[in-house]
Scaffold this motif. Structure first.
Motif, PDB file in Angstrom:
ATOM      1  N   VAL A 183      45.052  43.561  38.171  1.00  0.00           N
ATOM      2  CA  VAL A 183      44.753  42.135  38.095  1.00  0.00           C
ATOM      3  C   VAL A 183      46.005  41.325  37.772  1.00  0.00           C
ATOM      4  O   VAL A 183      46.093  40.134  38.078  1.00  0.00           O
ATOM      5  CB  VAL A 183      43.652  41.876  37.042  1.00  0.00           C
ATOM      6  CG1 VAL A 183      44.156  42.199  35.646  1.00  0.00           C
ATOM      7  CG2 VAL A 183      43.144  40.457  37.111  1.00  0.00           C
ATOM      8  N   GLY A 184      47.007  41.971  37.162  1.00  0.00           N
ATOM      9  CA  GLY A 184      48.226  41.258  36.811  1.00  0.00           C
ATOM     10  C   GLY A 184      48.922  40.653  38.007  1.00  0.00           C
ATOM     11  O   GLY A 184      49.385  39.510  37.969  1.00  0.00           O
ATOM     12  N   SER A 185      49.018  41.397  39.107  1.00  0.00           N
ATOM     13  CA  SER A 185      49.658  40.858  40.304  1.00  0.00           C
ATOM     14  C   SER A 185      48.823  39.749  40.928  1.00  0.00           C
ATOM     15  O   SER A 185      49.355  38.770  41.457  1.00  0.00           O
ATOM     16  CB  SER A 185      49.901  41.977  41.327  1.00  0.00           C
ATOM     17  OG  SER A 185      51.116  42.654  41.053  1.00  0.00           O
ATOM     18  N   VAL A 196      35.143  42.749  26.978  1.00  0.00           N
ATOM     19  CA  VAL A 196      34.686  43.359  28.232  1.00  0.00           C
ATOM     20  C   VAL A 196      35.580  44.564  28.482  1.00  0.00           C
ATOM     21  O   VAL A 196      36.642  44.457  29.103  1.00  0.00           O
ATOM     22  CB  VAL A 196      34.774  42.358  29.407  1.00  0.00           C
ATOM     23  CG1 VAL A 196      34.248  42.988  30.677  1.00  0.00           C
ATOM     24  CG2 VAL A 196      34.014  41.085  29.082  1.00  0.00           C
ATOM     25  N   SER A 197      35.176  45.713  28.011  1.00  0.00           N
ATOM     26  CA  SER A 197      36.055  46.885  27.964  1.00  0.00           C
ATOM     27  C   SER A 197      36.506  47.355  29.348  1.00  0.00           C
ATOM     28  O   SER A 197      37.563  47.965  29.478  1.00  0.00           O
ATOM     29  CB  SER A 197      35.365  48.035  27.232  1.00  0.00           C
ATOM     30  OG  SER A 197      34.157  48.394  27.889  1.00  0.00           O
ATOM     31  N   SER A 198      35.726  47.064  30.379  1.00  0.00           N
ATOM     32  CA  SER A 198      36.104  47.529  31.720  1.00  0.00           C
ATOM     33  C   SER A 198      37.164  46.651  32.373  1.00  0.00           C
ATOM     34  O   SER A 198      37.729  47.022  33.398  1.00  0.00           O
ATOM     35  CB  SER A 198      34.869  47.586  32.629  1.00  0.00           C
ATOM     36  OG  SER A 198      34.269  46.308  32.747  1.00  0.00           O
ATOM     37  N   ALA A 199      37.445  45.500  31.790  1.00  0.00           N
ATOM     38  CA  ALA A 199      38.458  44.600  32.347  1.00  0.00           C
ATOM     39  C   ALA A 199      39.846  45.207  32.176  1.00  0.00           C
ATOM     40  O   ALA A 199      40.157  45.820  31.155  1.00  0.00           O
ATOM     41  CB  ALA A 199      38.386  43.235  31.673  1.00  0.00           C
ATOM     42  N   GLN A 200      40.684  45.031  33.182  1.00  0.00           N
ATOM     43  CA  GLN A 200      42.040  45.578  33.154  1.00  0.00           C
ATOM     44  C   GLN A 200      42.996  44.652  32.399  1.00  0.00           C
ATOM     45  O   GLN A 200      42.772  43.445  32.292  1.00  0.00           O
ATOM     46  CB  GLN A 200      42.553  45.759  34.586  1.00  0.00           C
ATOM     47  CG  GLN A 200      41.795  46.787  35.399  1.00  0.00           C
ATOM     48  CD  GLN A 200      42.266  48.210  35.129  1.00  0.00           C
ATOM     49  OE1 GLN A 200      43.258  48.435  34.450  1.00  0.00           O
ATOM     50  NE2 GLN A 200      41.549  49.175  35.679  1.00  0.00           N
ATOM     51  N   SER A 201      44.074  45.223  31.899  1.00  0.00           N
ATOM     52  CA  SER A 201      45.107  44.449  31.221  1.00  0.00           C
ATOM     53  C   SER A 201      45.883  43.597  32.215  1.00  0.00           C
ATOM     54  O   SER A 201      46.173  44.010  33.340  1.00  0.00           O
ATOM     55  CB  SER A 201      46.074  45.391  30.498  1.00  0.00           C
ATOM     56  OG  SER A 201      47.240  44.698  30.089  1.00  0.00           O
ATOM     57  N   ILE A 213      34.181  26.321  40.457  1.00  0.00           N
ATOM     58  CA  ILE A 213      34.861  27.325  41.270  1.00  0.00           C
ATOM     59  C   ILE A 213      35.491  28.372  40.375  1.00  0.00           C
ATOM     60  O   ILE A 213      36.179  28.055  39.399  1.00  0.00           O
ATOM     61  CB  ILE A 213      35.915  26.678  42.201  1.00  0.00           C
ATOM     62  CG1 ILE A 213      36.604  27.756  43.056  1.00  0.00           C
ATOM     63  CG2 ILE A 213      36.909  25.822  41.440  1.00  0.00           C
ATOM     64  CD1 ILE A 213      37.437  27.198  44.198  1.00  0.00           C
ATOM     65  N   GLY A 214      35.221  29.645  40.697  1.00  0.00           N
ATOM     66  CA  GLY A 214      35.730  30.749  39.898  1.00  0.00           C
ATOM     67  C   GLY A 214      36.668  31.635  40.685  1.00  0.00           C
ATOM     68  O   GLY A 214      36.430  31.910  41.866  1.00  0.00           O
ATOM     69  N   PHE A 215      37.730  32.088  40.039  1.00  0.00           N
ATOM     70  CA  PHE A 215      38.708  33.000  40.628  1.00  0.00           C
ATOM     71  C   PHE A 215      38.737  34.269  39.790  1.00  0.00           C
ATOM     72  O   PHE A 215      38.738  34.217  38.554  1.00  0.00           O
ATOM     73  CB  PHE A 215      40.101  32.371  40.642  1.00  0.00           C
ATOM     74  CG  PHE A 215      40.248  31.213  41.584  1.00  0.00           C
ATOM     75  CD1 PHE A 215      40.806  31.389  42.849  1.00  0.00           C
ATOM     76  CD2 PHE A 215      39.820  29.945  41.213  1.00  0.00           C
ATOM     77  CE1 PHE A 215      40.941  30.319  43.723  1.00  0.00           C
ATOM     78  CE2 PHE A 215      39.959  28.864  42.085  1.00  0.00           C
ATOM     79  CZ  PHE A 215      40.514  29.057  43.346  1.00  0.00           C
ATOM     80  N   ASP A 216      38.827  35.429  40.485  1.00  0.00           N
ATOM     81  CA  ASP A 216      38.708  36.705  39.764  1.00  0.00           C
ATOM     82  C   ASP A 216      40.055  37.276  39.350  1.00  0.00           C
ATOM     83  O   ASP A 216      40.385  38.416  39.641  1.00  0.00           O
ATOM     84  CB  ASP A 216      37.935  37.723  40.604  1.00  0.00           C
ATOM     85  CG  ASP A 216      38.747  38.279  41.760  1.00  0.00           C
ATOM     86  OD1 ASP A 216      39.620  37.554  42.279  1.00  0.00           O
ATOM     87  OD2 ASP A 216      38.541  39.444  42.137  1.00  0.00           O
ATOM     88  N   PHE A 217      40.841  36.490  38.636  1.00  0.00           N
ATOM     89  CA  PHE A 217      42.067  37.012  38.024  1.00  0.00           C
ATOM     90  C   PHE A 217      42.270  36.325  36.680  1.00  0.00           C
ATOM     91  O   PHE A 217      41.654  35.292  36.385  1.00  0.00           O
ATOM     92  CB  PHE A 217      43.286  36.826  38.932  1.00  0.00           C
ATOM     93  CG  PHE A 217      43.481  35.438  39.480  1.00  0.00           C
ATOM     94  CD1 PHE A 217      43.975  34.404  38.697  1.00  0.00           C
ATOM     95  CD2 PHE A 217      43.178  35.163  40.804  1.00  0.00           C
ATOM     96  CE1 PHE A 217      44.171  33.133  39.207  1.00  0.00           C
ATOM     97  CE2 PHE A 217      43.357  33.891  41.336  1.00  0.00           C
ATOM     98  CZ  PHE A 217      43.857  32.873  40.539  1.00  0.00           C
ATOM     99  N   SER A 248      43.530  38.449  46.184  1.00  0.00           N
ATOM    100  CA  SER A 248      44.256  39.644  46.601  1.00  0.00           C
ATOM    101  C   SER A 248      45.744  39.457  46.360  1.00  0.00           C
ATOM    102  O   SER A 248      46.268  38.351  46.502  1.00  0.00           O
ATOM    103  CB  SER A 248      43.999  39.925  48.085  1.00  0.00           C
ATOM    104  OG  SER A 248      44.860  40.945  48.571  1.00  0.00           O
ATOM    105  N   ALA A 249      46.429  40.559  46.032  1.00  0.00           N
ATOM    106  CA  ALA A 249      47.874  40.538  45.823  1.00  0.00           C
ATOM    107  C   ALA A 249      48.616  41.238  46.956  1.00  0.00           C
ATOM    108  O   ALA A 249      49.765  41.658  46.789  1.00  0.00           O
ATOM    109  CB  ALA A 249      48.228  41.184  44.490  1.00  0.00           C
TER     110      ALA A 249
END
Length: 291
Positions: free
Chosen positions: A174-176, A159-164, A65-69, A12-13
């Motif tokens: 996801v940038g923040s 993965v087209s749904s992924a954000q820039s 361990i995976g992080f979602d950013f 989370s940001a």
């Protein structure tokens, strides 16, 4: 190779602590075989992660361990920012410049205005709260021009749904999350050194043999087509919140792959995208492959 523990972290940001009552858009962490836990601040979350990793290593266990950013940025950004074309150089630079307090207060927008100033034109980063925007950091992506960076990483094209990674504010920013997550990952790397491998920024696409393997995840890829309704099966847990369900889905799917020893399929990507120099800068999402 099998892992003894699989951990999924939904980051989370937020710039303030999340509410005491578990809520969406906060930090949720799941360990395979367990229910997710809720964390109000990034500092508290990374303390929890550190304790889990320390216990695992003490027990002689291997951890994924995976992080979602996003772990990296489009080709050329690392060189412009740090003088090095290695993605981990960006991690180090951010750790030196991003200040993130125990209450989630942080200076990410001020830092990124300085980063944008390194580029010609306007950008590449964009998005901020009202009153923060100016010529150095536009509120809308359409206001950028001439910065010279690609809009998306290779994995985001796959993965087209992924954000820039350039987007810093509003839904899907996801940038923040990256700006406020990578400094913590750099601290973990500095602490565990050779015991921790960052895939694929420093390993290529081979499955690492380190005690701790850190990967980028995209939980939306793991949504089961048909699954038990977690919120009904476990009404006293946190599954009424999508973020909590998603980290559980990641752990469950990775755990299935772990037991079946099908990891090569997850770590593999299309040969045409396996450019070592590009991947060392941009990173990749574990499990994402191009059609």
């Amino acid at each position: 190779m099998k892992y003894d523990r699989i951990i999924a972290v939904d980051w989370s940001a937020r710039s303030k602590p999340s509410p005491r009552k578990p809520t969406k858009d906060a930090i949720f962490i799941c360990i395979s075989g367990q229910h997710p836990t809720y964390h109000r601040t990034r500092a508290a979350a990374i303390d929890y992660v550190s304790d889990v990793l320390q216990a695992a290593l003490a027990a002689g266990q291997k951890v994924l361990i995976g992080f979602d950013f996003s772990f990296g940025y489009p080709v050329g950004f690392a060189k412009k920012l740090t003088g090095s074309d290695r993605g981990l150089a960006v991690w180090s630079w951010l750790a030196d410049h991003i200040k993130d307090g125990p209450d989630n207060s942080n200076n990410r927008f001020a830092v990124i205005k300085d980063v944008n100033a390194l580029f010609e034109g306007i950008g590449p980063f964009w998005g901020c709260p009202m009153g923060v925007e100016d010529e150095a950091l536009p509120a809308k992506g359409s206001l950028r021009h001439g910065h010279g960076m690609a809009e998306r990483r290779a994995v985001e094209d796959a993965v087209s749904s992924a954000q820039s990674t350039w987007k810093l504010f509003t839904t899907g920013s996801v940038g923040s999350q990256s700006l406020l997550g990578l400094p913590y990952l750099w601290a973990l790397k500095q602490h565990y050194r050779e015991d921790l491998a960052v895939w694929p920024l420093e390993t290529g696409f081979e499955q690492p043999d380190a005690k701790i393997t850190v990967v980028e995840i995209y939980p939306s890829l793991m949504r089961p087509e048909c699954s038990l309704s977690l919120e009904h099966a476990y009404p006293h847990e946190l599954y009424d919140i999508l973020d909590a369900k998603q980290v559980r889905w990641v752990c469950d799917q990775f755990d299935t792959m772990n037991k079946a020893e099908t990891w090569p399929d997850a770590f593999e990507v299309c040969a045409r995208l396996s450019n070592a120099d590009q991947i060392a800068q941009e990173g990749w999402i574990l499990g994402a492959t191009a059609a």
